[in-house]
Design a protein around this motif. Structure first.
Motif, PDB file in Angstrom:
ATOM      1  N   VAL A 102       0.839  -1.202   0.000  1.00 56.03           N
ATOM      2  CA  VAL A 102       0.000   0.000   0.000  1.00 56.03           C
ATOM      3  C   VAL A 102       0.875   1.254   0.000  1.00 56.03           C
ATOM      4  CG1 VAL A 102      -1.811   1.272   1.202  1.00 56.03           C
ATOM      5  CG2 VAL A 102      -1.841  -1.237   1.193  1.00 56.03           C
ATOM      6  N   ALA A 103       1.846   1.306   0.906  1.00 53.63           N
ATOM      7  CA  ALA A 103       2.752   2.456   0.972  1.00 53.63           C
ATOM      8  C   ALA A 103       3.556   2.590  -0.320  1.00 53.63           C
ATOM      9  CB  ALA A 103       3.684   2.322   2.174  1.00 53.63           C
ATOM     10  N   LEU A 104       3.976   1.462  -0.899  1.00 49.50           N
ATOM     11  CA  LEU A 104       4.744   1.497  -2.137  1.00 49.50           C
ATOM     12  C   LEU A 104       3.897   2.037  -3.284  1.00 49.50           C
ATOM     13  CD1 LEU A 104       7.312   0.859  -3.698  1.00 49.50           C
ATOM     14  CD2 LEU A 104       6.450  -1.482  -4.017  1.00 49.50           C
ATOM     15  N   ALA A 105       2.631   1.623  -3.338  1.00 53.96           N
ATOM     16  CA  ALA A 105       1.738   2.108  -4.396  1.00 53.96           C
ATOM     17  C   ALA A 105       1.530   3.615  -4.273  1.00 53.96           C
ATOM     18  CB  ALA A 105       0.395   1.380  -4.320  1.00 53.96           C
ATOM     19  N   HIS A 106       1.379   4.113  -3.038  1.00 56.16           N
ATOM     20  CA  HIS A 106       1.250   5.558  -2.831  1.00 56.16           C
ATOM     21  C   HIS A 106       2.518   6.295  -3.269  1.00 56.16           C
ATOM     22  CE1 HIS A 106      -2.353   4.846  -0.297  1.00 56.16           C
ATOM     23  NE2 HIS A 106      -2.620   6.104  -0.573  1.00 56.16           N
ATOM     24  N   GLU A 107       3.662   5.737  -2.913  1.00 56.43           N
ATOM     25  CA  GLU A 107       4.929   6.365  -3.273  1.00 56.43           C
ATOM     26  C   GLU A 107       5.096   6.465  -4.787  1.00 56.43           C
ATOM     27  OE1 GLU A 107       9.748   5.548  -2.836  1.00 56.43           O
ATOM     28  OE2 GLU A 107       8.323   4.362  -1.669  1.00 56.43           O
ATOM     29  N   ARG A 218     -11.356   5.319   1.756  1.00 56.40           N
ATOM     30  CA  ARG A 218     -10.536   6.456   1.361  1.00 56.40           C
ATOM     31  C   ARG A 218     -10.110   6.275  -0.091  1.00 56.40           C
ATOM     32  NH1 ARG A 218      -8.195   5.924   6.561  1.00 56.40           N
ATOM     33  NH2 ARG A 218      -6.646   4.527   5.656  1.00 56.40           N
ATOM     34  N   PHE A 219     -10.157   7.358  -0.830  1.00 62.48           N
ATOM     35  CA  PHE A 219      -9.790   7.334  -2.241  1.00 62.48           C
ATOM     36  C   PHE A 219      -8.642   8.309  -2.476  1.00 62.48           C
ATOM     37  CE2 PHE A 219     -14.237   6.319  -1.785  1.00 62.48           C
ATOM     38  CZ  PHE A 219     -14.419   5.216  -2.594  1.00 62.48           C
ATOM     39  N   ASP A 220      -7.568   7.819  -3.089  1.00 61.38           N
ATOM     40  CA  ASP A 220      -6.440   8.651  -3.487  1.00 61.38           C
ATOM     41  C   ASP A 220      -6.225   8.450  -4.979  1.00 61.38           C
ATOM     42  OD1 ASP A 220      -4.861   9.882  -1.003  1.00 61.38           O
ATOM     43  OD2 ASP A 220      -5.627   7.909  -0.405  1.00 61.38           O
ATOM     44  N   LEU A 221      -6.443   9.508  -5.748  1.00 60.94           N
ATOM     45  CA  LEU A 221      -6.381   9.400  -7.197  1.00 60.94           C
ATOM     46  C   LEU A 221      -5.271  10.296  -7.727  1.00 60.94           C
ATOM     47  CD1 LEU A 221      -9.281   9.100  -9.663  1.00 60.94           C
ATOM     48  CD2 LEU A 221      -7.620  10.936 -10.057  1.00 60.94           C
ATOM     49  N   SER A 222      -4.351   9.698  -8.493  1.00 60.03           N
ATOM     50  CA  SER A 222      -3.247  10.440  -9.115  1.00 60.03           C
ATOM     51  C   SER A 222      -3.383  10.352 -10.620  1.00 60.03           C
ATOM     52  CB  SER A 222      -1.910   9.864  -8.657  1.00 60.03           C
ATOM     53  OG  SER A 222      -1.688   8.603  -9.271  1.00 60.03           O
ATOM     54  N   THR A 229      -8.392   2.564   0.011  1.00 61.83           N
ATOM     55  CA  THR A 229      -7.950   1.961   1.259  1.00 61.83           C
ATOM     56  C   THR A 229      -9.042   2.073   2.315  1.00 61.83           C
ATOM     57  OG1 THR A 229      -6.919   4.063   1.895  1.00 61.83           O
ATOM     58  CG2 THR A 229      -5.507   2.429   0.839  1.00 61.83           C
ATOM     59  N   GLN A 230      -8.826   1.352   3.429  1.00 60.85           N
ATOM     60  CA  GLN A 230      -9.727   1.401   4.567  1.00 60.85           C
ATOM     61  C   GLN A 230      -8.934   1.802   5.813  1.00 60.85           C
ATOM     62  OE1 GLN A 230     -12.686  -1.858   4.740  1.00 60.85           O
ATOM     63  NE2 GLN A 230     -11.587  -2.752   3.012  1.00 60.85           N
ATOM     64  N   ASP A 231      -9.659   2.073   6.868  1.00 58.50           N
ATOM     65  CA  ASP A 231      -9.004   2.508   8.099  1.00 58.50           C
ATOM     66  C   ASP A 231      -8.224   1.386   8.766  1.00 58.50           C
ATOM     67  OD1 ASP A 231      -9.919   5.261   8.175  1.00 58.50           O
ATOM     68  OD2 ASP A 231     -11.909   4.434   8.476  1.00 58.50           O
ATOM     69  N   ASP A 232      -8.577   0.158   8.477  1.00 54.44           N
ATOM     70  CA  ASP A 232      -7.887  -0.979   9.060  1.00 54.44           C
ATOM     71  C   ASP A 232      -6.801  -1.457   8.102  1.00 54.44           C
ATOM     72  OD1 ASP A 232      -7.030  -3.297  10.200  1.00 54.44           O
ATOM     73  OD2 ASP A 232      -9.026  -4.117  10.601  1.00 54.44           O
ATOM     74  N   CYS A 239      -6.064  -1.172  -6.064  1.00 56.67           N
ATOM     75  CA  CYS A 239      -5.393  -0.226  -6.955  1.00 56.67           C
ATOM     76  C   CYS A 239      -5.948  -0.404  -8.366  1.00 56.67           C
ATOM     77  CB  CYS A 239      -3.887  -0.447  -6.936  1.00 56.67           C
ATOM     78  SG  CYS A 239      -2.969   0.709  -7.994  1.00 56.67           S
ATOM     79  N   VAL A 240      -6.373   0.699  -8.974  1.00 57.32           N
ATOM     80  CA  VAL A 240      -6.917   0.677 -10.325  1.00 57.32           C
ATOM     81  C   VAL A 240      -6.029   1.548 -11.207  1.00 57.32           C
ATOM     82  CG1 VAL A 240      -8.931   1.125 -11.762  1.00 57.32           C
ATOM     83  CG2 VAL A 240      -9.242   0.453  -9.367  1.00 57.32           C
ATOM     84  N   GLU A 241      -5.466   0.970 -12.265  1.00 53.09           N
ATOM     85  CA  GLU A 241      -4.609   1.738 -13.164  1.00 53.09           C
ATOM     86  C   GLU A 241      -5.438   2.706 -14.000  1.00 53.09           C
ATOM     87  OE1 GLU A 241      -1.417   1.542 -12.907  1.00 53.09           O
ATOM     88  OE2 GLU A 241      -1.492  -0.133 -11.492  1.00 53.09           O
ATOM     89  N   ARG A 242      -4.776   3.733 -14.496  1.00 54.42           N
ATOM     90  CA  ARG A 242      -5.487   4.799 -15.202  1.00 54.42           C
ATOM     91  C   ARG A 242      -6.174   4.317 -16.476  1.00 54.42           C
ATOM     92  NH1 ARG A 242      -3.371  10.879 -16.813  1.00 54.42           N
ATOM     93  NH2 ARG A 242      -5.244  11.478 -17.946  1.00 54.42           N
TER      94      ARG A 242
END
Length: 317
Positions: A102-107, A218-222, A229-232, A239-242
């Motif tokens: 998850v952290a790697l995908a955000h990075e 939670r939604f993070d879109l780049s 993601t969820q709180d847990d 992860c959905v690619e563009r």
């Protein structure tokens, strides 16, 4: 009782010709069989070789028709296979993430994006990691950055209470610490962080929207992907690619969500120092039309400042 309008004779003739062309093999076989059969019946001296040749011609026409039909079926099978392949590909358009993935995908998503859209509860991870890291990348690459943030409205007691109850019920870790007051402080901190960063990066275009609906995800879109993601952190993230249809669907969905939320005009924000004071924060929120509750002491405001500028990554182990 209504009667169907008869088709013109010209149209019927065109349809008949079209049908005959599509079924030429069968038409030829039937015609040859009828002609030879009638001649054989009416003419006793009819040459048997002609009959045999005609039979072979009919069989050849039938074989040709069979092969044509097989080609049509193969084309249908190929089309169906291609459609099935596309369906399987669409089913695989969501990639699951777990643990450090998850952290790697955000990075990776932050690395080269010029746009970030967030929708979630109060934006703790956004303040701690996403916002400052995206700003650093924009500064390093000397490019513009657009951010849209959608969080719960700290001035709405009902949504803050609902979100705190949700976190206590389904959250993980410090679930007992989630109260209505904490939810309100976390959202105020995100507003403060957005204003503070905006004043320190001229190329940062940032909007904050306040929602009256408590989200469960939670939604993070780049520019490259959408991360859900969820709180847990123990639960699987997505992860959905563009280049997948679901990415475009959520672009529209997140836009519609913002349209129904209250938008803050951060251009009206008052100046904030590198270490904002209590008075500066109070003036800022008053100017934005989001005044702090009268019950909030200076100590509470100091807590909001710490949450805004020194937030800890909630998923750091």
């Amino acid at each position: 009782m209504s009667r169907s309008t008869p088709q013109p004779s010209g149209r019927r003739l065109e349809d008949s010709i079209a049908w005959a062309v599509r079924n030429a093999d069968g038409v030829v076989a039937i015609a040859v069989a009828l002609i030879v059969g009638l001649l054989d019946i009416t003419n006793k001296d009819f040459d048997n070789d002609i009959v045999t040749g005609s039979i072979l011609l009919v069989l050849a026409a039938l074989v040709y028709g069979s092969l044509t039909e097989r080609r049509r079926r193969m084309a249908d099978i190929r089309a169906a296979t291609a459609a099935t392949g596309r369906a399987i590909e669409d089913l695989a358009m969501v990639r699951t993430l777990a643990g450090p993935e998850v952290a790697l995908a955000h990075e990776q998503a932050r690395r080269s994006t010029a746009r970030w859209v967030f929708k979630g509860g109060t934006g703790t991870y956004l303040r701690a990691v996403t916002l400052p890291q995206c700003v650093l990348e924009a500064q390093r690459q000397r490019r513009a950055l657009s951010m849209k943030i959608d969080i719960v409205n700290p001035a709405d007691d009902k949504v803050c209470e609902a979100y705190a109850r949700f976190r206590r019920t389904f959250g993980h870790g410090d679930t007992g610490g989630w109260t209505t007051e904490r939810t309100r402080k976390e959202s105020y901190a995100t507003v403060l962080a957005a204003s503070w960063h905006r004043q320190r990066l001229d190329t940062l275009e940032i909007d904050v929207h306040l929602s009256s609906v408590a989200p469960a995800l939670r939604f993070d879109l780049s520019d490259t992907c959408l991360i859900i993601t969820q709180d847990d952190p123990r639960r699987v993230s997505l992860c959905v690619e563009r280049d997948r249809p679901l990415y475009d669907y959520y672009v529209t969905e997140l836009h519609q969500s913002r349209e129904q939320a209250v938008k803050l005009d951060l251009r009206e924000a008052t100046e904030l120092s590198d270490e904002p004071t209590v008075d500066e924060v109070r003036r800022l929120l008053d100017r934005l039309g989001l005044p702090l509750p009268t019950s909030f002491s200076d100590r509470d405001v100091g807590d909001i400042i710490d949450r805004a500028l020194r937030a800890e990554d909630p998923y750091r182990r």
